[in-house]
Write an enzyme that holds these catalytic residues in place. Structure first.
Site, PDB file in Angstrom:
ATOM      1  N   HIS A  71       0.845  -1.197   0.000  1.00 49.68           N
ATOM      2  CA  HIS A  71       0.000   0.000   0.000  1.00 49.68           C
ATOM      3  C   HIS A  71       0.874   1.237   0.000  1.00 49.68           C
ATOM      4  CE1 HIS A  71      -3.197   2.805   0.963  1.00 49.68           C
ATOM      5  NE2 HIS A  71      -4.016   1.862   0.565  1.00 49.68           N
ATOM      6  N   ASP A 121      -7.977  -5.204  -0.363  1.00 49.96           N
ATOM      7  CA  ASP A 121      -8.448  -6.051  -1.464  1.00 49.96           C
ATOM      8  C   ASP A 121      -8.164  -7.537  -1.261  1.00 49.96           C
ATOM      9  OD1 ASP A 121      -9.630  -4.190  -3.221  1.00 49.96           O
ATOM     10  OD2 ASP A 121      -7.657  -3.465  -3.804  1.00 49.96           O
TER      11      ASP A 121
HETATM   12  N1  ACO Z   1       3.900  -7.690  -4.661  1.00 45.80           N
HETATM   13  C1  ACO Z   1       5.243  -7.730  -4.784  1.00 45.80           C
HETATM   14  N2  ACO Z   1       6.031  -6.656  -4.647  1.00 45.80           N
HETATM   15  C2  ACO Z   1       5.429  -5.487  -4.338  1.00 45.80           C
HETATM   16  C3  ACO Z   1       4.041  -5.381  -4.172  1.00 45.80           C
HETATM   17  C4  ACO Z   1       3.271  -6.533  -4.347  1.00 45.80           C
HETATM   18  N3  ACO Z   1       1.933  -6.493  -4.211  1.00 45.80           N
HETATM   19  N4  ACO Z   1       3.734  -4.113  -3.850  1.00 45.80           N
HETATM   20  C5  ACO Z   1       4.895  -3.444  -3.821  1.00 45.80           C
HETATM   21  N5  ACO Z   1       5.906  -4.272  -4.115  1.00 45.80           N
HETATM   22  C6  ACO Z   1       7.319  -3.931  -4.190  1.00 45.80           C
HETATM   23  C7  ACO Z   1       7.610  -3.275  -5.534  1.00 45.80           C
HETATM   24  O1  ACO Z   1       7.930  -4.208  -6.529  1.00 45.80           O
HETATM   25  C8  ACO Z   1       8.748  -2.363  -5.183  1.00 45.80           C
HETATM   26  O2  ACO Z   1       9.914  -3.128  -5.089  1.00 45.80           O
HETATM   27  P1  ACO Z   1      11.315  -2.542  -5.618  1.00 45.80           P
HETATM   28  O3  ACO Z   1      11.560  -1.322  -4.765  1.00 45.80           O
HETATM   29  O4  ACO Z   1      12.247  -3.661  -5.395  1.00 45.80           O
HETATM   30  O5  ACO Z   1      11.098  -2.200  -7.054  1.00 45.80           O
HETATM   31  C9  ACO Z   1       8.402  -1.902  -3.761  1.00 45.80           C
HETATM   32  O6  ACO Z   1       7.597  -2.940  -3.207  1.00 45.80           O
HETATM   33  C10 ACO Z   1       7.623  -0.599  -3.744  1.00 45.80           C
HETATM   34  O7  ACO Z   1       6.458  -0.767  -4.557  1.00 45.80           O
HETATM   35  P2  ACO Z   1       5.740   0.356  -5.381  1.00 45.80           P
HETATM   36  O8  ACO Z   1       4.933  -0.278  -6.444  1.00 45.80           O
HETATM   37  O9  ACO Z   1       6.730   1.401  -5.784  1.00 45.80           O
HETATM   38  O10 ACO Z   1       4.832   0.966  -4.248  1.00 45.80           O
HETATM   39  P3  ACO Z   1       3.693   1.977  -4.495  1.00 45.80           P
HETATM   40  O11 ACO Z   1       3.503   2.745  -3.269  1.00 45.80           O
HETATM   41  O12 ACO Z   1       3.933   2.739  -5.741  1.00 45.80           O
HETATM   42  O13 ACO Z   1       2.465   1.013  -4.832  1.00 45.80           O
HETATM   43  C11 ACO Z   1       0.661  -0.412  -4.689  1.00 45.80           C
HETATM   44  C12 ACO Z   1       1.461   0.682  -3.975  1.00 45.80           C
HETATM   45  C13 ACO Z   1       0.279   0.063  -6.084  1.00 45.80           C
HETATM   46  C14 ACO Z   1      -0.596  -0.684  -3.912  1.00 45.80           C
HETATM   47  C15 ACO Z   1       1.546  -1.673  -4.790  1.00 45.80           C
HETATM   48  O14 ACO Z   1       1.844  -2.149  -3.495  1.00 45.80           O
HETATM   49  C16 ACO Z   1       0.878  -2.763  -5.613  1.00 45.80           C
HETATM   50  O15 ACO Z   1       0.995  -2.746  -6.838  1.00 45.80           O
HETATM   51  N6  ACO Z   1       0.163  -3.715  -4.971  1.00 45.80           N
HETATM   52  C17 ACO Z   1      -0.537  -4.742  -5.699  1.00 45.80           C
HETATM   53  C18 ACO Z   1      -1.861  -4.200  -6.234  1.00 45.80           C
HETATM   54  C19 ACO Z   1      -2.864  -3.966  -5.138  1.00 45.80           C
HETATM   55  O16 ACO Z   1      -3.068  -4.800  -4.276  1.00 45.80           O
HETATM   56  N7  ACO Z   1      -3.528  -2.820  -5.209  1.00 45.80           N
HETATM   57  C20 ACO Z   1      -4.575  -2.446  -4.257  1.00 45.80           C
HETATM   58  C21 ACO Z   1      -4.096  -1.379  -3.349  1.00 45.80           C
HETATM   59  S1  ACO Z   1      -5.335  -0.955  -2.142  1.00 45.80           S
HETATM   60  C22 ACO Z   1      -6.494  -0.089  -3.023  1.00 45.80           C
HETATM   61  O17 ACO Z   1      -6.220   0.587  -3.940  1.00 45.80           O
HETATM   62  C23 ACO Z   1      -7.847  -0.247  -2.658  1.00 45.80           C
END
Ligand code: ACO
Length: 370
Positions: free
Chosen positions: A256, A307
Site C-alpha cells: 500500500h 483487497d
Molecule cells: N507484490 C510484490 N512486490 C510489491 C508489491 C506486491 N503487491 N507491492 C509493492 N511491491 C514492491 C515493488 O515491486 C517495489 O519493489 P522494488 O523497490 O524492489 O522495485 C516496492 O515494493 C515498492 O512498490 P511500489 O509499487 O513502488 O509501491 P507503491 O507505493 O507505488 O504502490 C501499490 C502501492 C500500487 C498498492 C503496490 O503495493 C501494488 O501494486 N500492490 C498490488 C496491487 C494492489 O493490491 N492494489 C490495491 C491497493 S489498495 C487499493 O487501492 C484499494
C-alpha cells in the site's frame, strides 16, 4: 522543479472527511474499527456527507431518500440491455453512470442542494445498475429495487431476486463500511481533479470509476480471486508464490502506498473470510489466503491490503468475481460524492506542473525533409 514520482507523500489539499494518521483510519474522526463494529453503511454515508453521525430522524430520512431513488430510468436499463454481454462490469458501470446524467434534469445544476440530491441518486442507483447488468448479461430480467431495503440488502436481493440471509447482509454491510472512503486515493483524487474544473458531478464520478477499475487500485480484488482460483489448493500455494516472487511479479492484494505496517481494514476482512468460508464449507479459500499472506509478509515484508481478504469474503457470499470491483464502487460512491461536494465548496483548479525531460531547441522540419 523536481517531480515526486506518483505524488508520494504530497499533501494535495485539505479535507475534513477522512484521515489516516499513524496507520489509523478514521471517517469524520471516528476510528474505522468502531464503525465496522457498530455502524450501518447508511450511517457512514451520512457521516461522510455531513461530517457527523445522523440522529435517528436524519438517518430515517436518508434511508427513505435512498430507497425512493434506487430505481433507475427505464431508458438506462434499456441501454444496458444493449451492451455486449462480455464487457467487463466496470466498463458497463462507467457507461451506465455516464448515461444516468443524460436522464437527470439537474445534471448541469451546480447548487450545493442539487449536488446533494445528485449524490443521493448516484449512491442509490449504482447498486441497481450493477445488479441489472449482472442479470441482463445472463439473459435474465432485472429485479426492481425494494425501497424499504438497506443498500446492502437491496444489492444482494437485486442480484438474485431472493431475500438475502441476515448473515450475508451484515457481512456485505461491513465490507461497504470498510471501503467507503480513503482520503486522496487515486479514484477520489481523479474525481476531485475532474470537478475542480467546475464540470458536473457525473463527470467526476465517471473519472473515478475509470480510475478504480485498474488492478493497482480497486481492480486488485478481482485479481486476487483469479489468483486463488489459479492456485487451487493449499498445497500449491508455496510453489505458486515462490515462482511469482522469483519472477519479481506483484502479488495482488499486498502493499500500500500509505500503510507500510498494515492496512487497518484487512483484519476485519480476514476475520470475515475465516467465518464465511467455513460457513459455506470452503475453508480452503481462507487457508490458502493465510498461507499466501505468511509467505508474502515473511519474505517481502508486505502486508495484505483491503483487497486481499475481500476476495474470499465475496466468493463466500456467492458473488461473481468480476463484480468485486463494481461492489467497491458501490461503497466508494459515498466517499467520491463526499469529496466532490467538498471540492465544490472550496474549489481551486488542480493543475500541477511537469518536470520536462524531453528534447530542447528543436525546429520544425518540413515533412519531406524528415
Ligand atoms: N507484490 C510484490 N512486490 C510489491 C508489491 C506486491 N503487491 N507491492 C509493492 N511491491 C514492491 C515493488 O515491486 C517495489 O519493489 P522494488 O523497490 O524492489 O522495485 C516496492 O515494493 C515498492 O512498490 P511500489 O509499487 O513502488 O509501491 P507503491 O507505493 O507505488 O504502490 C501499490 C502501492 C500500487 C498498492 C503496490 O503495493 C501494488 O501494486 N500492490 C498490488 C496491487 C494492489 O493490491 N492494489 C490495491 C491497493 S489498495 C487499493 O487501492 C484499494
Amino acid at each position: 522543479m523536481t517531480a515526486t514520482r506518483g505524488l508520494e507523500g504530497v499533501v494535495a489539499a485539505q479535507s475534513s472527511i477522512c484521515s489516516i494518521v499513524d496507520g489509523v483510519l478514521c471517517y469524520g474522526g471516528i476510528n474505522i474499527d468502531e464503525l465496522a463494529e457498530h455502524a450501518t453503511f447508511e450511517e457512514v454515508v451520512y457521516l461522510l456527507w455531513h461530517g457527523a453521525l445522523p440522529k435517528r430522524d436524519q438517518l430515517d430520512a436518508l434511508k427513505k431518500q435512498l430507497g425512493e431513488n434506487a430505481a433507475v430510468p427505464q431508458e438506462v436499463i434499456d441501454s444496458i440491455k444493449s451492451y455486449p454481454k462480455g464487457v467487463h462490469p466496470m466498463a458497463a458501470l462507467r457507461t451506465a453512470v455516464s448515461s444516468l446524467a443524460l436522464y437527470d434534469a439537474e445534471a448541469q445544476e451546480m447548487s450545493p442542494e442539487a449536488n446533494y440530491r445528485k449524490s443521493i441518486r448516484l449512491m442509490a442507483q449504482t447498486p441497481t445498475l450493477i445488479a441489472a447488468f449482472a442479470r441482463m448479461r445472463k439473459g435474465l430480467e432485472p429485479v426492481a429495487p425494494n425501497p424499504s431495503y438497506s443498500i446492502a440488502q437491496n444489492f444482494l436481493y437485486m442480484l438474485t431476486g431472493e431475500a438475502p440471509t441476515e448473515t450475508a447482509v451484515k457481512a456485505f454491510d461491513v465490507a461497504l463500511i470498510l471501503h467507503a472512503d480513503h482520503e486522496f486515493n487515486a479514484s477520489t483524487f481523479a474525481a476531485r481533479v475532474t470537478v475542480a474544473t467546475l464540470t458536473d458531478i457525473y463527470s467526476g464520478i465517471v473519472s473515478a470509476i475509470g480510475t478504480l477499475k485498474g488492478p493497482l487500485h480497486g481492480g486488485a480484488n478481482e485479481a486476487v480471486a483469479a489468483m486463488l482460483a489459479e492456485i487451487g489448493s493449499v498445497d500449491e500455494v508455496e510453489s505458486y508464490i515462490r515462482q511469482k516472487l522469483d519472477n519479481k511479479e506483484k502479488i495482488m492484494g499486498f502493499g500500500h502506498r500509505v500503510y507500510k505496517d498494515g492496512d487497518p481494514r484487512a483484519k476485519w476482512l480476514k476475520q470475515m473470510s475465516k467465518a464465511l468460508t467455513a460457513q459455506i464449507g470452503r475453508p480452503e479459500l481462507y487457508e490458502m489466503s493465510v498461507k499466501v499472506e505468511d509467505m508474502v509478509t515473511g519474505e517481502k515484508g508486505l502486508k495484505p491490503n483491503v483487497d486481499f481478504y475481500s476476495a474470499s469474503v465475496y466468493i463466500a457470499l456467492g458473488l461473481e468475481s468480476d463484480l468485486f470491483t463494481p461492489i467497491f464502487a458501490i461503497s466508494r460512491m459515498s466517499g467520491w460524492t463526499a469529496h466532490i461536494m467538498e471540492q465544490y465548496e472550496n474549489n481551486r483548479l488542480i493543475r500541477p506542473r511537469a518536470d520536462y525531460t524531453g528534447p530542447v531547441n528543436q525546429h520544425y522540419v518540413p515533412i519531406d525533409r524528415r
